[in-house]
Design an enzyme around this catalytic site. Sequence first.
Site, PDB file in Angstrom:
ATOM      1  N   HIS A 123     -13.255 -68.384 -41.941  1.00 50.24           N
ATOM      2  CA  HIS A 123     -14.494 -68.241 -42.708  1.00 50.24           C
ATOM      3  C   HIS A 123     -15.731 -68.214 -41.805  1.00 50.24           C
ATOM      4  O   HIS A 123     -16.789 -67.725 -42.210  1.00 50.24           O
ATOM      5  CB  HIS A 123     -14.618 -69.398 -43.701  1.00 50.24           C
ATOM      6  CG  HIS A 123     -15.529 -69.098 -44.856  1.00 50.24           C
ATOM      7  ND1 HIS A 123     -15.314 -68.043 -45.711  1.00 50.24           N
ATOM      8  CD2 HIS A 123     -16.665 -69.710 -45.293  1.00 50.24           C
ATOM      9  CE1 HIS A 123     -16.270 -68.026 -46.633  1.00 50.24           C
ATOM     10  NE2 HIS A 123     -17.107 -69.018 -46.390  1.00 50.24           N
ATOM     11  N   SER A 165     -13.077 -61.824 -41.711  1.00 52.84           N
ATOM     12  CA  SER A 165     -11.888 -61.059 -41.353  1.00 52.84           C
ATOM     13  C   SER A 165     -12.228 -59.937 -40.379  1.00 52.84           C
ATOM     14  O   SER A 165     -13.360 -59.432 -40.364  1.00 52.84           O
ATOM     15  CB  SER A 165     -11.245 -60.465 -42.609  1.00 52.84           C
ATOM     16  OG  SER A 165     -10.823 -61.476 -43.494  1.00 52.84           O
ATOM     17  N   GLU A 217      19.723 -69.390 -40.198  1.00 57.68           N
ATOM     18  CA  GLU A 217      19.247 -68.411 -41.172  1.00 57.68           C
ATOM     19  C   GLU A 217      18.662 -67.203 -40.452  1.00 57.68           C
ATOM     20  O   GLU A 217      18.231 -67.286 -39.299  1.00 57.68           O
ATOM     21  CB  GLU A 217      18.185 -69.044 -42.083  1.00 57.68           C
ATOM     22  CG  GLU A 217      18.750 -69.980 -43.146  1.00 57.68           C
ATOM     23  CD  GLU A 217      19.398 -69.219 -44.295  1.00 57.68           C
ATOM     24  OE1 GLU A 217      18.850 -69.177 -45.415  1.00 57.68           O
ATOM     25  OE2 GLU A 217      20.503 -68.672 -44.066  1.00 57.68           O
ATOM     26  N   LYS A 232      -7.298 -56.102 -55.357  1.00 52.16           N
ATOM     27  CA  LYS A 232      -6.386 -55.519 -54.369  1.00 52.16           C
ATOM     28  C   LYS A 232      -5.267 -56.496 -54.016  1.00 52.16           C
ATOM     29  O   LYS A 232      -4.107 -56.100 -53.871  1.00 52.16           O
ATOM     30  CB  LYS A 232      -7.167 -55.138 -53.107  1.00 52.16           C
ATOM     31  CG  LYS A 232      -6.337 -54.406 -52.054  1.00 52.16           C
ATOM     32  CD  LYS A 232      -7.204 -53.822 -50.972  1.00 52.16           C
ATOM     33  CE  LYS A 232      -7.706 -54.896 -50.036  1.00 52.16           C
ATOM     34  NZ  LYS A 232      -6.636 -55.431 -49.159  1.00 52.16           N
ATOM     35  N   ASP A 233      -5.591 -57.799 -53.893  1.00 51.60           N
ATOM     36  CA  ASP A 233      -4.569 -58.801 -53.619  1.00 51.60           C
ATOM     37  C   ASP A 233      -3.611 -58.964 -54.790  1.00 51.60           C
ATOM     38  O   ASP A 233      -2.406 -59.182 -54.588  1.00 51.60           O
ATOM     39  CB  ASP A 233      -5.223 -60.149 -53.298  1.00 51.60           C
ATOM     40  CG  ASP A 233      -5.757 -60.200 -51.876  1.00 51.60           C
ATOM     41  OD1 ASP A 233      -5.834 -59.126 -51.246  1.00 51.60           O
ATOM     42  OD2 ASP A 233      -6.108 -61.294 -51.403  1.00 51.60           O
TER      43      ASP A 233
END
Length: 385
Positions: A202, A206, A272, A228-229
Amino acid sequence: MSFRKSNVYLSLVNSYIIDSPQPSSINYWWNLGSLLGLCLVIQIMTGVFMAMHYSSNIELAFNSVEHIMRDVNMGYVIRYMHANTASMFFICMYIHIGKAIYYGSYRSPRTTVWIVGVIIFVATMAAAFLGYCCVYGQMSHWGATVITNLFSAIPFVGKDIVMWLWGGFSVANPTLQRFFALHFLVPFVIAALVLMHMLALHVHGSSNPLGITGNMDRIPMHNYFVFKDLVTVFVFLIVLSLFVFYSPNTLGHPDNYIPGNALVTPASIVPEWYLLPFYAILRSIPDKLLGVITMFGAILVLLTLPYTDRSVIRGNSFKVISKFMFFLFVFNFVLLGKLGMEHIEVPYILMSKISTILYFAYFLVFVPIVSTIENVLFYIGRINK
């Protein structure tokens, strides 16, 4: 006083979700952060509900998981969501890390974000390993035995550390109880680290695919990027539902549906799928101590990227050589995952060694050399203009 506190919380929500200015050029690769947050929420919620019915006693652990599957109302859904979301978590995390490497999101001034992200990656791998042991199937028991035995390679104190982890002289009841307690605790530590990750992000906001400052054209988080998310969130939930309801055991190992037995060694001990690349790196080194150092170094080498990348241009969008090397690295990483599930035999031994060398060479050799060459080409191009 309560009004002031609520006002502070609402302002934080507004700052992160509503009015947060984001570069208008960010694409769907930037949706992985919200998907990872969703995975973490699902894991914590399903984990808490499973813990209400799970018993960490070594005699009851496997049967308590079966009890959750067969007797608890909707228990099979909770268990399969927990198991499959763990795999989805790592799929999203690997893509998220790959996106950050490709677009240079680790570069200053976001180095702190990258460092915290690597710590989250390590903590998530630890939580996944501990959870895999809690099932106490055959692969759980022998996976716990192999991984904890790695610490015995540490000079002088290694064997004492292993016995401390075991709570005895082998993987037994104290081991499982400790692993369960840690498995329950670590996700909340990860949640705290995620908050730190968001706080660090923050500060400068971004990055973007163009590799330039996003301050020239920013738009609010809501409603553009929230919508969009949500698109990828719905796609993710559909894919997760297909696995949970139609093919829940696709990403698991069949030997883990056999109760753990210390007297019967599986034909091939493998972790895994999301730990296989690092397991292949471990097995490629003949010396035990050096193998352990190399395996952990394969994760910690991510921290060198902000310092080895000397490019004047952020990201690989406009750099042909760097883009080629990146996709070569991705192919090599997938190959390491494939090699991790194979038996230790010819030609897989040699292939693992070559892939391990290429893995480290990308961070320590290829990135600094290629970025320097591209800098020279960039300046030559500017002079010719």
